[in-house]
Write a protein that holds these residues in place. Structure first.
Motif, PDB file in Angstrom:
ATOM      1  N   GLN A  78      45.475  89.538  46.405  1.00 49.77           N
ATOM      2  CA  GLN A  78      46.073  90.085  47.619  1.00 49.77           C
ATOM      3  C   GLN A  78      46.271  91.597  47.454  1.00 49.77           C
ATOM      4  OE1 GLN A  78      46.002  88.312  50.364  1.00 49.77           O
ATOM      5  NE2 GLN A  78      48.033  87.425  50.672  1.00 49.77           N
ATOM      6  N   LEU A 123      46.699  91.473  61.689  1.00 49.35           N
ATOM      7  CA  LEU A 123      47.821  92.092  60.974  1.00 49.35           C
ATOM      8  C   LEU A 123      47.706  93.611  60.903  1.00 49.35           C
ATOM      9  CD1 LEU A 123      48.103  89.498  58.056  1.00 49.35           C
ATOM     10  CD2 LEU A 123      49.749  89.846  59.906  1.00 49.35           C
ATOM     11  N   ALA A 133      56.860  85.753  49.952  1.00 49.41           N
ATOM     12  CA  ALA A 133      57.676  85.214  48.854  1.00 49.41           C
ATOM     13  C   ALA A 133      58.768  84.227  49.299  1.00 49.41           C
ATOM     14  CB  ALA A 133      58.280  86.334  48.008  1.00 49.41           C
ATOM     15  N   ASP A 166      56.788  89.297  40.509  1.00 49.76           N
ATOM     16  CA  ASP A 166      57.370  88.075  41.079  1.00 49.76           C
ATOM     17  C   ASP A 166      58.707  88.464  41.710  1.00 49.76           C
ATOM     18  OD1 ASP A 166      58.736  85.610  41.441  1.00 49.76           O
ATOM     19  OD2 ASP A 166      57.617  84.706  39.792  1.00 49.76           O
ATOM     20  N   ALA A 167      58.944  88.006  42.938  1.00 45.34           N
ATOM     21  CA  ALA A 167      60.181  88.369  43.642  1.00 45.34           C
ATOM     22  C   ALA A 167      61.430  87.886  42.906  1.00 45.34           C
ATOM     23  CB  ALA A 167      60.155  87.792  45.052  1.00 45.34           C
ATOM     24  N   ALA A 217      57.530  90.040  55.630  1.00 47.63           N
ATOM     25  CA  ALA A 217      57.004  89.211  56.713  1.00 47.63           C
ATOM     26  C   ALA A 217      56.337  88.000  56.066  1.00 47.63           C
ATOM     27  CB  ALA A 217      56.003  90.005  57.556  1.00 47.63           C
ATOM     28  N   TYR A 218      57.080  86.924  55.975  1.00 45.16           N
ATOM     29  CA  TYR A 218      56.578  85.675  55.391  1.00 45.16           C
ATOM     30  C   TYR A 218      56.161  85.863  53.925  1.00 45.16           C
ATOM     31  CZ  TYR A 218      56.379  82.923  59.753  1.00 45.16           C
ATOM     32  OH  TYR A 218      56.681  82.207  60.893  1.00 45.16           O
ATOM     33  N   CYS A 277      53.858  91.309  49.732  1.00 46.11           N
ATOM     34  CA  CYS A 277      53.224  92.167  50.749  1.00 46.11           C
ATOM     35  C   CYS A 277      51.832  91.723  51.167  1.00 46.11           C
ATOM     36  CB  CYS A 277      53.149  93.599  50.222  1.00 46.11           C
ATOM     37  SG  CYS A 277      52.139  93.758  48.724  1.00 46.11           S
ATOM     38  N   ASP A 301      53.522  92.106  45.199  1.00 44.85           N
ATOM     39  CA  ASP A 301      53.081  90.736  45.463  1.00 44.85           C
ATOM     40  C   ASP A 301      52.787  90.072  44.126  1.00 44.85           C
ATOM     41  OD1 ASP A 301      51.920  89.288  48.222  1.00 44.85           O
ATOM     42  OD2 ASP A 301      51.099  88.460  46.360  1.00 44.85           O
ATOM     43  N   LEU A 302      52.850  88.742  44.161  1.00 40.62           N
ATOM     44  CA  LEU A 302      52.550  87.923  42.977  1.00 40.62           C
ATOM     45  C   LEU A 302      51.053  87.906  42.688  1.00 40.62           C
ATOM     46  CD1 LEU A 302      54.048  85.843  41.118  1.00 40.62           C
ATOM     47  CD2 LEU A 302      53.597  84.118  42.868  1.00 40.62           C
ATOM     48  N   TYR A 317      42.023  84.433  53.689  1.00 38.21           N
ATOM     49  CA  TYR A 317      43.216  84.786  54.484  1.00 38.21           C
ATOM     50  C   TYR A 317      43.023  86.140  55.156  1.00 38.21           C
ATOM     51  CZ  TYR A 317      48.168  85.951  55.413  1.00 38.21           C
ATOM     52  OH  TYR A 317      49.357  86.322  56.004  1.00 38.21           O
TER      53      TYR A 317
HETATM   54  C1  LIG Z   1      51.846  84.523  54.059  1.00 37.63           C
HETATM   55  S1  LIG Z   1      51.543  85.815  52.872  1.00 37.63           S
HETATM   56  C2  LIG Z   1      52.353  87.154  53.682  1.00 37.63           C
HETATM   57  C3  LIG Z   1      51.770  88.465  53.264  1.00 37.63           C
HETATM   58  C4  LIG Z   1      51.929  89.592  54.287  1.00 37.63           C
HETATM   59  N1  LIG Z   1      53.309  89.873  54.578  1.00 37.63           N
HETATM   60  C5  LIG Z   1      51.171  89.203  55.540  1.00 37.63           C
HETATM   61  O1  LIG Z   1      51.793  89.132  56.606  1.00 37.63           O
HETATM   62  O2  LIG Z   1      49.968  88.973  55.424  1.00 37.63           O
HETATM   63  C6  LIG Z   1      52.665  85.382  51.579  1.00 37.63           C
HETATM   64  C7  LIG Z   1      52.579  86.294  50.343  1.00 37.63           C
HETATM   65  O3  LIG Z   1      53.686  85.995  49.482  1.00 37.63           O
HETATM   66  C8  LIG Z   1      53.234  86.156  48.147  1.00 37.63           C
HETATM   67  N2  LIG Z   1      54.148  85.452  47.242  1.00 37.63           N
HETATM   68  C9  LIG Z   1      54.347  84.119  47.112  1.00 37.63           C
HETATM   69  N3  LIG Z   1      55.275  83.873  46.160  1.00 37.63           N
HETATM   70  C10 LIG Z   1      55.668  85.080  45.690  1.00 37.63           C
HETATM   71  C11 LIG Z   1      56.589  85.500  44.697  1.00 37.63           C
HETATM   72  N4  LIG Z   1      57.296  84.617  43.986  1.00 37.63           N
HETATM   73  N5  LIG Z   1      56.748  86.819  44.478  1.00 37.63           N
HETATM   74  C12 LIG Z   1      56.029  87.748  45.169  1.00 37.63           C
HETATM   75  N6  LIG Z   1      55.129  87.411  46.107  1.00 37.63           N
HETATM   76  C13 LIG Z   1      54.952  86.096  46.373  1.00 37.63           C
HETATM   77  C14 LIG Z   1      51.819  85.580  48.175  1.00 37.63           C
HETATM   78  O4  LIG Z   1      51.057  86.005  47.069  1.00 37.63           O
HETATM   79  C15 LIG Z   1      51.310  86.083  49.522  1.00 37.63           C
HETATM   80  O5  LIG Z   1      50.594  87.292  49.396  1.00 37.63           O
END
Ligand SMILES: C[S@@+](CC[C@H](N)C(=O)[O-])C[C@H]1O[C@@H](n2cnc3c(N)ncnc32)[C@H](O)[C@@H]1O
Length: 280
Positions: free
Chosen positions: A109, A45, A151, A131-132, A148-149, A84, A104-105, A37
């Motif tokens: 990342q 980004l 969680a 975890d969010a 931004a996208y 994040c 972030d989870l 990714y």
């Molecule tokens: C599409 S990425 C977006 C990351 C960043 N904002 C970007 O634009 O690259 C989605 C992120 O959400 C995180 N994520 C998914 N479920 C989550 C949760 N329950 N709590 C925290 N983070 C989570 C993933 O690990 C991933 O890093």
């Protein structure tokens, strides 16, 4: 819907998955997919030399959109970035002088975020694995929250996550978050002409799930209609101040999964919600 299929994917479809299985699947998936990714999207980004805060594949950036408010007012503010990834948004916010914590989870990342953090530079971000659904921050301690996208497109219980964000924000604080535009759930995740024909019900909230050969979920996204999102925001105690559906700019030729110039010129791909916590 983000589609990056790993070797373990034996089945792709729509079925019920609960909140814990969702979190376990997505943590494993983002740990294994983080390197690819970041290699594919990291420069767009905002890499090590250029901090950017991009709201989605259209390329709308916070420097121009100012959805958190005037950039000049960010210095000295406490900001939280949710889900994040490599914390590109957090780095940009820190470079504006904000005290920024990002979580972030996925540990992998966060490793990318750590590598991009310059401890000597202006844009250093505090990083936390969490975890969010349970944000490890005390009540009413943050002035701005953003995602931004991160969680919210992935969790089974987005209402609970919005409740957590509301808890950690101070009265008068602001949350801005972007997700896949709900209308995209009715269309195939295809950047070409195939992605322009409705193939399933917009109203079907059954999650999108990739599973391994044992039937175990390996990647999950959860759908909310536009009305669902608005109701969850209001139920969490926020005032919904604005919704932005970025148009595809002429100068962006980039395809990102199912997001492309072809589809972007016809239908929205991202929805950004600006939510204010009353008081202050
Ligand atoms: C599409 S990425 C977006 C990351 C960043 N904002 C970007 O634009 O690259 C989605 C992120 O959400 C995180 N994520 C998914 N479920 C989550 C949760 N329950 N709590 C925290 N983070 C989570 C993933 O690990 C991933 O890093």
């Amino acid at each position: 819907v983000i589609l990056q299929k790993g070797e373990l994917v034996a089945d792709v479809g729509r079925r019920f998955v609960d909140a814990d299985e969702t979190a376990q699947a997505n943590r494993r998936w983002w740990d294994s997919a983080a390197d690819d990714y970041q290699a594919e999207h990291g420069a767009f980004l905002g890499g090590p030399d250029q901090a950017r805060f991009i709201w989605g594949p259209e390329g709308l950036d916070e420097e121009h959109a100012q959805l958190l408010g005037p950039t000049s007012a960010l210095a000295g503010r406490r900001v939280l970035e949710i889900g994040c990834g490599a914390a590109p948004c957090g780095r940009w916010l820190a470079a504006q002088g904000a005290f920024t914590v990002a979580f972030d989870l996925s540990a992998r990342q966060l490793r990318h975020a750590q590598l991009l953090n310059d401890p000597k530079g202006p844009g250093t971000v505090g990083l936390v694995q969490a975890d969010a659904r349970q944000i490890p921050i005390r009540d009413a301690s943050i002035e701005f929250a953003c995602s931004a996208y991160g969680a919210l497109p992935f969790v089974a219980d987005s209402a609970m996550v919005l409740g957590e964000i509301h808890r950690v924000l101070r009265p008068g604080g602001r949350l801005v978050f972007s997700v896949t535009h709900p209308v995209r759930w009715a269309l195939p995740d295809d950047p070409g002409p195939g992605g322009l024909t409705i193939s399933s019900s917009y109203f079907d909230r059954t999650p999108y799930v990739e599973s391994d050969a044992d039937g175990r979920a390996t990647y999950v996204e959860h759908h909310r209609t536009f009305g669902d999102r608005v109701r969850e925001i209001v139920a969490a105690g926020f005032t919904l101040t604005d919704v932005v559906e970025p148009e595809w700019p002429e100068d962006n030729p980039r395809t990102w999964g199912g997001w492309s110039p072809l589809r972007g010129r016809l239908i929205p791909g991202t929805a950004i919600f600006v939510c204010d916590k009353p008081g202050g």
